[in-house]
Design a protein around this motif. Structure first.
Motif, PDB file in Angstrom:
ATOM      1  N   GLN A  47       0.880  -1.395  -0.051  1.00 30.35           N
ATOM      2  CA  GLN A  47       0.541   0.140   0.248  1.00 30.35           C
ATOM      3  C   GLN A  47       1.114   1.493  -0.234  1.00 30.35           C
ATOM      4  N   TYR A  48       1.941   0.939   1.264  1.00 27.49           N
ATOM      5  CA  TYR A  48       3.004   2.142   1.225  1.00 27.49           C
ATOM      6  C   TYR A  48       3.768   2.923  -0.354  1.00 27.49           C
ATOM      7  N   ALA A  49       3.760   1.606  -1.034  1.00 26.51           N
ATOM      8  CA  ALA A  49       4.939   2.311  -2.278  1.00 26.51           C
ATOM      9  C   ALA A  49       3.961   2.360  -3.395  1.00 26.51           C
ATOM     10  N   ALA A  50       2.614   2.026  -3.273  1.00 29.52           N
ATOM     11  CA  ALA A  50       1.534   2.129  -4.453  1.00 29.52           C
ATOM     12  C   ALA A  50       0.846   3.485  -3.610  1.00 29.52           C
ATOM     13  N   GLU A  51       1.531   4.304  -2.806  1.00 31.68           N
ATOM     14  CA  GLU A  51       1.375   5.099  -2.555  1.00 31.68           C
ATOM     15  C   GLU A  51       2.431   6.666  -2.991  1.00 31.68           C
ATOM     16  N   TYR A  52       3.305   6.113  -2.493  1.00 25.57           N
ATOM     17  CA  TYR A  52       4.470   7.107  -2.477  1.00 25.57           C
ATOM     18  C   TYR A  52       4.998   7.189  -3.962  1.00 25.57           C
ATOM     19  N   HIS A  53       4.992   5.279  -4.621  1.00 26.99           N
ATOM     20  CA  HIS A  53       5.460   5.223  -6.857  1.00 26.99           C
ATOM     21  C   HIS A  53       7.105   4.895  -5.718  1.00 26.99           C
ATOM     22  N   SER A  54       7.319   4.125  -4.933  1.00 32.30           N
ATOM     23  CA  SER A  54       8.594   3.816  -4.676  1.00 32.30           C
ATOM     24  C   SER A  54       8.635   2.660  -3.544  1.00 32.30           C
ATOM     25  N   ASN A  55       9.011   1.942  -3.521  1.00 31.59           N
ATOM     26  CA  ASN A  55       9.730   0.805  -2.904  1.00 31.59           C
ATOM     27  C   ASN A  55      10.842   1.113  -1.668  1.00 31.59           C
ATOM     28  N   LYS A  56      11.752   2.018  -1.834  1.00 30.83           N
ATOM     29  CA  LYS A  56      12.288   2.502  -0.863  1.00 30.83           C
ATOM     30  C   LYS A  56      11.700   2.932  -0.064  1.00 30.83           C
ATOM     31  N   LYS A  57      10.900   4.421   0.056  1.00 31.35           N
ATOM     32  CA  LYS A  57      10.140   4.982   0.867  1.00 31.35           C
ATOM     33  C   LYS A  57       8.893   3.833   1.686  1.00 31.35           C
ATOM     34  N   LEU A  74      21.627  -1.151   1.542  1.00 35.00           N
ATOM     35  CA  LEU A  74      21.605  -3.400   1.783  1.00 35.00           C
ATOM     36  C   LEU A  74      19.891  -3.167   0.764  1.00 35.00           C
ATOM     37  N   PHE A  75      18.946  -2.020   0.727  1.00 33.14           N
ATOM     38  CA  PHE A  75      17.639  -2.412   0.064  1.00 33.14           C
ATOM     39  C   PHE A  75      18.274  -2.655  -1.378  1.00 33.14           C
ATOM     40  N   ASP A  76      18.558  -1.293  -1.782  1.00 35.25           N
ATOM     41  CA  ASP A  76      19.019  -1.582  -3.417  1.00 35.25           C
ATOM     42  C   ASP A  76      19.048  -3.007  -3.819  1.00 35.25           C
ATOM     43  N   LYS A  77      19.872  -3.756  -3.699  1.00 35.13           N
ATOM     44  CA  LYS A  77      20.431  -4.822  -3.225  1.00 35.13           C
ATOM     45  C   LYS A  77      19.480  -5.918  -3.995  1.00 35.13           C
ATOM     46  N   CYS A  78      18.556  -5.351  -2.186  1.00 32.98           N
ATOM     47  CA  CYS A  78      17.302  -6.836  -2.005  1.00 32.98           C
ATOM     48  C   CYS A  78      16.114  -6.257  -3.604  1.00 32.98           C
ATOM     49  N   ASP A  79      15.436  -4.757  -4.023  1.00 35.21           N
ATOM     50  CA  ASP A  79      15.012  -4.321  -4.887  1.00 35.21           C
ATOM     51  C   ASP A  79      15.114  -5.044  -6.605  1.00 35.21           C
ATOM     52  N   THR A  80      15.334  -6.055  -6.694  1.00 36.77           N
ATOM     53  CA  THR A  80      14.941  -6.749  -7.630  1.00 36.77           C
ATOM     54  C   THR A  80      13.851  -7.260  -7.952  1.00 36.77           C
ATOM     55  N   ASN A  81      12.438  -7.536  -7.168  1.00 38.01           N
ATOM     56  CA  ASN A  81      11.126  -8.336  -7.550  1.00 38.01           C
ATOM     57  C   ASN A  81      10.289  -7.626  -6.064  1.00 38.01           C
ATOM     58  N   ASP A  82       8.843  -7.285  -6.819  1.00 36.58           N
ATOM     59  CA  ASP A  82       8.053  -7.041  -6.147  1.00 36.58           C
ATOM     60  C   ASP A  82       6.967  -7.486  -5.156  1.00 36.58           C
ATOM     61  N   ASP A  83       7.544  -8.866  -5.559  1.00 36.86           N
ATOM     62  CA  ASP A  83       6.789  -9.714  -4.918  1.00 36.86           C
ATOM     63  C   ASP A  83       7.883 -10.609  -3.829  1.00 36.86           C
ATOM     64  N   THR A  84       8.815  -9.998  -3.775  1.00 38.06           N
ATOM     65  CA  THR A  84      10.248 -11.165  -2.846  1.00 38.06           C
ATOM     66  C   THR A  84      10.917  -9.895  -1.667  1.00 38.06           C
ATOM     67  N   VAL A  85      10.781  -8.478  -2.308  1.00 43.19           N
ATOM     68  CA  VAL A  85      11.601  -7.886  -1.756  1.00 43.19           C
ATOM     69  C   VAL A  85      11.983  -7.354  -0.352  1.00 43.19           C
ATOM     70  N   VAL A  86      10.945  -7.979   0.001  1.00 35.29           N
ATOM     71  CA  VAL A  86      10.416  -7.607   1.910  1.00 35.29           C
ATOM     72  C   VAL A  86      10.787  -8.787   2.277  1.00 35.29           C
ATOM     73  N   GLY A  87      11.116 -10.488   1.779  1.00 32.34           N
ATOM     74  CA  GLY A  87      11.771 -11.495   1.858  1.00 32.34           C
ATOM     75  C   GLY A  87      12.545 -11.333   2.365  1.00 32.34           C
ATOM     76  N   LYS A  88      14.002 -11.027   0.651  1.00 28.01           N
ATOM     77  CA  LYS A  88      14.842 -10.401   0.635  1.00 28.01           C
ATOM     78  C   LYS A  88      16.057 -10.095   2.120  1.00 28.01           C
ATOM     79  N   TYR A  89      15.071  -8.308   1.265  1.00 31.56           N
ATOM     80  CA  TYR A  89      15.731  -7.885   2.591  1.00 31.56           C
ATOM     81  C   TYR A  89      16.022  -8.397   4.394  1.00 31.56           C
ATOM     82  N   PHE A  90      14.510  -8.769   4.977  1.00 34.37           N
ATOM     83  CA  PHE A  90      14.672  -9.140   6.566  1.00 34.37           C
ATOM     84  C   PHE A  90      15.831 -10.714   6.456  1.00 34.37           C
TER      85      PHE A  90
END
Length: 306
Positions: A47-57, A74-90
């Motif tokens: 929801q935040y990604a759609a509102e801010y138009h940014s996965n990083k924000k 660290l987040f930029d390395k994980c931000d390659t796929n919207d479906d897996t970015v959260v799991g990769k970062y954790f």
């Protein structure tokens, strides 16, 4: 006796779940795991990604809310796929080098700053307040005319959606009266709320706003672009032109149907080329319709009546 499985209750959905359904936490505010389950965390992140138009924000906002360490590289390395970015970062946060780090570490590293000073308003700038009551310093400058037309307190994207839908309705109803102008404004607000529901994943209210939009549209007497074209001013030529766009009159499945529409080629073959062939080759080829019957040189008959 089998060992009982410890259950944790999600602070968002309220459902008790196994601890494996929660991300680990290094924060002293929580006991080993975050209070929000993985599914709700990912949903709110989306929801935040759609509102801010940014996965990083969006991730930075979630890290602020739940005291999670945030590192941009660290987040930029994980931000390659919207479906897996959260799991990769954790998974990266669970590495030994990130053990014990929280959002306080982010502040200490200078990636985020806290200030108790009152923000000074900029000249010729409209202050935008987000849904949490915070001033948005990085927001786009809002046109004062939009504030006058639609009111204050909306996000920049809301003003953009309102203006876009207003242009769409006006382009199809350029001659609407003052009463219809009121309906157009109501429809624009309804469409804006629908888009908000999409960003927040609230499909129940999205459906309600859709029903309100449809009923208001019917009452308004407005038309969409396709209806506006089909009016009483249309004539036969306009209809023929519109039909020709989809079923051209010069196209036929039988390609030879009108190849000799005036019969000129048929005349040449029957009455010029046929006699020439008879003279050249000594043949006795006769016309398929008119010819002299054998044994009676004085009588011309029609082949169809023989």
């Amino acid at each position: 006796m089998p060992k009982s499985v410890e259950k944790c209750v999600c602070c968002s959905c309220g459902e008790p779940k196994n601890s494996t359904h929660f991300y680990k936490s290094n924060s002293e505010f929580y006991s080993e795991v975050l209070p929000i389950c993985k599914e709700c965390f990912s949903r709110k992140f989306g929801q935040y990604a759609a509102e801010y138009h940014s996965n990083k924000k969006a991730m930075q906002r979630m890290c602020m809310a739940f005291d999670i360490y945030f590192n941009e590289d660290l987040f930029d390395k994980c931000d390659t796929n919207d479906d897996t970015v959260v799991g990769k970062y954790f998974r990266q946060l669970n590495m030994n080098q990130n053990k014990g780090k929280t959002f306080d570490t982010t502040i200490e590293n200078g990636d985020f700053s806290l200030s108790g000073d009152r923000k000074q308003p900029k000249e010729k700038r409209v202050t935008v307040v987000d849904q949490y009551g915070n001033e948005d310093d990085e927001s786009e400058e809002i046109n004062p005319e939009d504030i006058e037309r639609w009111g204050v307190g909306l996000m920049p994207i809301d003003y953009e959606n309102l203006n876009n839908h207003y242009k769409f309705l006006k382009s199809a109803n350029s001659h609407c009266d003052s009463n219809q102008e009121i309906f157009i404004s109501d429809l624009c607000y309804a469409k804006m709320q629908q888009l908000k529901c999409v960003r927040e994943g609230d499909m129940e209210n999205f459906k309600k706003m859709g029903e309100y939009y449809n009923s208001t549209f019917v009452k308004s007497g407005l038309k969409v672009a396709a209806d506006a074209e089909a009016n009483s001013d249309d004539c036969l030529g306009v209809w023929n032109s519109r039909i020709s766009q989809y079923t051209p009159e010069e196209y036929y499945k039988n390609k030879q149907l009108y190849s000799d529409h005036d019969g000129f080629m048929d005349y040449i073959k029957r009455f010029l080329l046929r006699p020439l062939r008879n003279l050249q080759y000594g043949t006795t080829e006769r016309d398929k319709e008119f010819y002299v019957k054998d044994g009676d040189d004085d009588e011309y008959i029609d082949a169809d009546t023989e």
